[in-house]
Design a protein around this motif. Structure first.
Motif, mmCIF file in Angstrom:
data_model
loop_
_atom_site.group_PDB
_atom_site.id
_atom_site.type_symbol
_atom_site.label_atom_id
_atom_site.label_comp_id
_atom_site.label_asym_id
_atom_site.label_seq_id
_atom_site.Cartn_x
_atom_site.Cartn_y
_atom_site.Cartn_z
ATOM 1 N N GLU A 1 10.155 3.976 5.886
ATOM 2 C CA GLU A 1 8.800 4.201 6.417
ATOM 3 C C GLU A 1 8.808 3.929 7.915
ATOM 4 O O GLU A 1 9.573 3.099 8.411
ATOM 5 C CB GLU A 1 7.796 3.282 5.696
ATOM 6 N N LYS A 2 7.946 4.618 8.643
ATOM 7 C CA LYS A 2 7.852 4.333 10.071
ATOM 8 C C LYS A 2 7.308 2.919 10.250
ATOM 9 O O LYS A 2 6.553 2.470 9.368
ATOM 10 C CB LYS A 2 6.999 5.391 10.770
ATOM 11 N N TYR B 1 2.993 13.642 2.332
ATOM 12 C CA TYR B 1 3.922 12.623 1.793
ATOM 13 C C TYR B 1 4.745 13.222 0.656
ATOM 14 O O TYR B 1 5.941 12.953 0.539
ATOM 15 C CB TYR B 1 3.162 11.406 1.268
ATOM 16 N N ARG C 1 3.719 -8.122 -7.741
ATOM 17 C CA ARG C 1 3.513 -6.738 -7.263
ATOM 18 C C ARG C 1 4.621 -5.821 -7.761
ATOM 19 O O ARG C 1 4.379 -4.686 -8.162
ATOM 20 C CB ARG C 1 3.534 -6.696 -5.733
ATOM 21 N N ARG D 1 0.822 -1.216 0.000
ATOM 22 C CA ARG D 1 0.000 0.000 0.000
ATOM 23 C C ARG D 1 0.857 1.268 0.000
ATOM 24 O O ARG D 1 0.686 2.159 -0.834
ATOM 25 C CB ARG D 1 -0.905 -0.032 1.246
ATOM 26 N N MET D 2 1.820 1.327 0.929
ATOM 27 C CA MET D 2 2.648 2.537 1.054
ATOM 28 C C MET D 2 3.689 2.606 -0.060
ATOM 29 O O MET D 2 3.928 3.665 -0.649
ATOM 30 C CB MET D 2 3.349 2.473 2.405
ATOM 31 N N ASP E 1 9.852 -6.755 -4.401
ATOM 32 C CA ASP E 1 8.799 -7.299 -3.546
ATOM 33 C C ASP E 1 8.901 -8.817 -3.602
ATOM 34 O O ASP E 1 9.127 -9.379 -4.679
ATOM 35 C CB ASP E 1 7.408 -6.833 -4.008
#
Ligand SMILES: NC(=O)c1ccc[n+]([C@@H]2O[C@H](COP(=O)([O-])OP(=O)(O)OC[C@H]3O[C@@H](n4cnc5c(N)ncnc54)[C@H](O)[C@@H]3O)[C@@H](O)[C@H]2O)c1
Length: 337
Positions: free
Chosen positions: A97-98, A281, A42, A14-15, A37
């Protein structure tokens, strides 16, 4: 000097997919060089229409690819440490990413690896710092426009949670953003966390107590509270009210258009985080790219990632024992002063 970041995006979920589109269409000074991935289909889908980008199934292949000179990590948090240590060994700019990692011990290992490198390479994806309203409130605080900041009241409400969203994830995946926001607003470390579990909604899945009330203190005694309510049903809301000596500031309410028609008034509730923070973002990733091209980082550091991981640990302990739990932090290395 590097003129363009050739970015390997690790994780095209998603991100990751969102960041790939951002890098490809809106960000200047960077291009998607590779998408990795474990679900290779994907990665393939994500590079469609991106000239020069390759799909890979293994992070090492991307990190060893001479065409890659930066990495954006968007795999689930428990995989971050391994990828970060490999990317640090290559000494290239990293947007992670966090969370930096899911716990303080592994986050500290990453901080130590960066310290050994001798310069900062990791920017952590706490994007709220790049939201226009967050930035405006941050400036009001730093400039003491309304006197001293005394209290912060946060609401963090989601419509529903995905399957498998555990009780701990309310802290580790959701309130982690407020931990960073409070540290950003106050410029101080968080010293303690308490979690109160009151009356719960019937709409929460089994094993999840929702909502929760999180009470937070900072070094100078600023008190903050967070209502984390992840099955609130009505839509998405991330809002803050700040109490100062000389005024009150609110951010994060839904914006217009507000319509009056046929004897009724109304507008649209923000549906989710992509809509609420889409612009943030963009600013976040542009800031990372611009800074990386100068050999710097343009946002929250690995230390910020470590400190929030320590807050999350205290928060999860507090969820279980109902007590005020002290946040334990190692001494801050000079690299982050
Ligand atoms: N900043 C924010 O607002 C925000 C919002 C959502 C998620 N996140 C963070 O982004 C990260 C990703 O979350 P998501 O929601 O996109 O998850 P996701 O599950 O949608 O995507 C993760 C992807 O990583 C892939 N993957 C798993 N193991 C891999 C490996 N070893 N190598 C390469 N790829 C691998 C998966 O196949 C999947 O496509 C997490 O750290 C999450 O906390 C941040």
């Amino acid at each position: 000097m590097t003129k363009t970041l050739r970015v390997a995006v690790i994780g095209a979920g998603r991100m990751g997919a969102d960041h790939i589109q951002r890098l490809n269409t809106r960000i200047h000074g960077a291009e998607v060089a590779a998408v990795v991935d474990v679900d290779f289909s994907r990665a393939q889908a994500a590079i469609e229409g991106i000239p020069g980008a390759v799909a890979l199934a293994d992070a090492d292949e991307a990190l060893n690819n001479g065409d890659v000179n930066a990495v954006l990590v968007a795999t689930p948090g428990f995989l971050h440490e391994d990828i970060l240590l490999r990317a640090l060994a290559r000494d290239i700019p990293i947007l992670c990413e966090k969370p930096l990692t899911p716990d303080a011990e592994t986050a500290w290992r990453v901080v130590q690896a960066e310290q050994t490198l001798g310069h900062q390479r990791i920017q952590v994806g706490f994007m709220r710092r790049f939201d226009a309203e967050y930035a405006a409130l941050g400036k009001i605080i730093r400039d003491s426009e309304l006197g001293e900041l005394l209290m912060l009241h946060h609401q963090h409400r989601n419509p529903t949670t995905p399957a498998g969203f555990t009780n701990e994830m309310l802290i580790n995946d959701s309130v982690v953003h407020e931990f960073d926001a409070i540290r950003y607003f106050t410029g101080e470390e968080i010293t303690s966390v308490q979690v109160r579990l009151g009356k719960a909604t019937r709409n929460a899945p089994g094993g999840q107590h929702d909502p929760q009330h999180v009470l937070i203190e900072t070094e100078s005694g600023v008190l903050a509270d967070v209502e984390i309510y992840v099955n609130a049903r009505f839509g998405y809301e991330v809002a803050t009210q700040a109490s100062f000596e000389d005024g009150i500031v609110s951010i994060g309410g839904d914006n217009g258009p507000f319509t009056r028609s046929n004897g009724r008034w109304g507008g649209t509730v923000t549906p989710g985080f992509e809509e609420r923070f889409g612009a943030a973002y963009d600013v976040e990733i542009q800031s990372w790219v611009d800074a990386a091209l100068r050999g710097e980082i343009g946002g929250p550091t690995a230390w910020d990632g470590y400190a929030t991981a320590a807050c999350c640990e205290a928060g999860v302990e507090a969820q279980k024992n109902g007590k005020k739990v002290a946040v334990k932090l190692n001494a801050k290395p000079d690299l982050y002063r």
